[in-house]
Design a protein around this motif. Sequence first.
Motif, PDB file in Angstrom:
ATOM      1  N   TYR A 119       0.840  -1.202   0.000  1.00 45.99           N
ATOM      2  CA  TYR A 119       0.000   0.000   0.000  1.00 45.99           C
ATOM      3  C   TYR A 119       0.873   1.250   0.000  1.00 45.99           C
ATOM      4  CZ  TYR A 119      -3.482  -3.322   1.773  1.00 45.99           C
ATOM      5  OH  TYR A 119      -4.306  -4.398   1.944  1.00 45.99           O
ATOM      6  N   THR A 121      -1.102   4.151   0.672  1.00 49.19           N
ATOM      7  CA  THR A 121      -1.954   4.620   1.762  1.00 49.19           C
ATOM      8  C   THR A 121      -3.216   3.773   1.738  1.00 49.19           C
ATOM      9  OG1 THR A 121      -2.982   6.559   2.805  1.00 49.19           O
ATOM     10  CG2 THR A 121      -3.184   6.371   0.404  1.00 49.19           C
ATOM     11  N   ASN A 122      -3.999   3.883   2.798  1.00 46.57           N
ATOM     12  CA  ASN A 122      -5.309   3.226   2.840  1.00 46.57           C
ATOM     13  C   ASN A 122      -6.099   3.840   3.994  1.00 46.57           C
ATOM     14  OD1 ASN A 122      -4.246   2.020   5.140  1.00 46.57           O
ATOM     15  ND2 ASN A 122      -4.008  -0.002   4.208  1.00 46.57           N
ATOM     16  N   HIS A 152       4.932  -0.036  -2.743  1.00 43.29           N
ATOM     17  CA  HIS A 152       3.924   0.287  -3.768  1.00 43.29           C
ATOM     18  C   HIS A 152       4.589   0.662  -5.082  1.00 43.29           C
ATOM     19  CE1 HIS A 152       0.029   1.721  -5.272  1.00 43.29           C
ATOM     20  NE2 HIS A 152       0.682   2.748  -5.763  1.00 43.29           N
ATOM     21  N   SER A 157      -3.567   4.750  -9.087  1.00 43.51           N
ATOM     22  CA  SER A 157      -4.231   4.303  -7.865  1.00 43.51           C
ATOM     23  C   SER A 157      -5.365   5.265  -7.543  1.00 43.51           C
ATOM     24  CB  SER A 157      -3.244   4.263  -6.693  1.00 43.51           C
ATOM     25  OG  SER A 157      -3.921   4.066  -5.461  1.00 43.51           O
ATOM     26  N   TRP A 159      -6.394   5.903  -4.745  1.00 45.12           N
ATOM     27  CA  TRP A 159      -6.056   6.617  -3.514  1.00 45.12           C
ATOM     28  C   TRP A 159      -5.291   7.912  -3.793  1.00 45.12           C
ATOM     29  CZ3 TRP A 159      -8.046   6.042   1.092  1.00 45.12           C
ATOM     30  CH2 TRP A 159      -8.581   4.815   1.464  1.00 45.12           C
ATOM     31  N   ASN A 163      -6.069  11.520  -1.144  1.00 44.01           N
ATOM     32  CA  ASN A 163      -5.014  11.532  -0.127  1.00 44.01           C
ATOM     33  C   ASN A 163      -4.752  12.937   0.390  1.00 44.01           C
ATOM     34  OD1 ASN A 163      -3.264  10.003   1.448  1.00 44.01           O
ATOM     35  ND2 ASN A 163      -1.532  10.344   0.089  1.00 44.01           N
ATOM     36  N   THR A 214      -4.382  -2.148  10.961  1.00 43.79           N
ATOM     37  CA  THR A 214      -5.638  -2.780  10.589  1.00 43.79           C
ATOM     38  C   THR A 214      -6.454  -3.188  11.810  1.00 43.79           C
ATOM     39  OG1 THR A 214      -4.444  -4.882  10.407  1.00 43.79           O
ATOM     40  CG2 THR A 214      -4.802  -3.639   8.391  1.00 43.79           C
TER      41      THR A 214
END
Length: 229
Positions: A119, A121-122, A152, A157, A159, A163, A214
Motif C-alpha cells: 500500500y 496509503t489506505n 507500492h 491508484s 487513492w 489523499n 488494521t
Amino acid sequence: MVKSQGGNIPSQYFGLNVFLDALHAFAQGDAARAMTLTENGGLEFPDQIGLTRFFGALSAQTGLAAVSRHLGRPFPHAYRLPCLDPFRQWPAGPEVSLTDSLKQMRPGQVLLVYVLGPYRTNGPFQDELRGLMPLYAHAPDKIAAIHLITSHEDKPSSWRDRNQIEDQARALGLPLRVLHDPSGLVEQALQLSSCPSLYVLDHNGKLLATEGMTDEDGYWLALHRMTQT
C-alpha cells in the motif's frame, strides 16, 4: 497513535509522555520504575486504558509476555532506502538510513516507522494521520522523524486523488519521508502479518511498541497487548 477522547489533546499528550516513559523503563528492565509511572499516571489520566492495564499487570505480577518478538530489541533491519514517493506528494531526496536517523535523535524522542507493504496509503493509515497531526502540533519535538516505508509500485491508484490528509500533514510540518522498498526487504525482516504496521523506536533504535493499523484499536492498547499472558 493516540486518538482524541473528547477533544482533550493536551491530556492525551501528557498521558502519552507517561506511557512512553513507562514503556521505556520496562524495556530497560526497570519494572519498579514502570510500575511507579503507571500507578501515578493512572491516577492522573484515568481514561488512558494502556496505563491502567499495564499497572494492573505489574501489580498482579502476572508476568509480561511480549506479543512481538522484537519488543525491547533493536529494529531487525538496518534499512537504507531511497526517499521516493510513488504519489509525488512528498519531496524526493537522498537515501535515508535508519542508523543515520537514530544518530540525529535526542533521548526522549521517538522515531515512528510505518511499514505499509504494497500500500501507499489506505483507510487505516489515513485515520492514523488524523490522530497524529494534533498530537504533533502540541509536541513537535517529541517525534524526531516519521518513516513511511512502502513497496507500492508507481502505477495508477484511486487513492492518489483521495489523499488530501497527507497534504494537510505536510502543511503542518510533519517530518515524514516516504521511503521506497520495492523488494519488500523490511517487510520480510519483520515477517509482517498485516500492513500497515507501526513501530515506535527510541534514540537507541530499540523497539518500544508496535501496532497493526488494521486492528484500529489505538496506540494506547499497544501496552495491553504486551501484557497478555
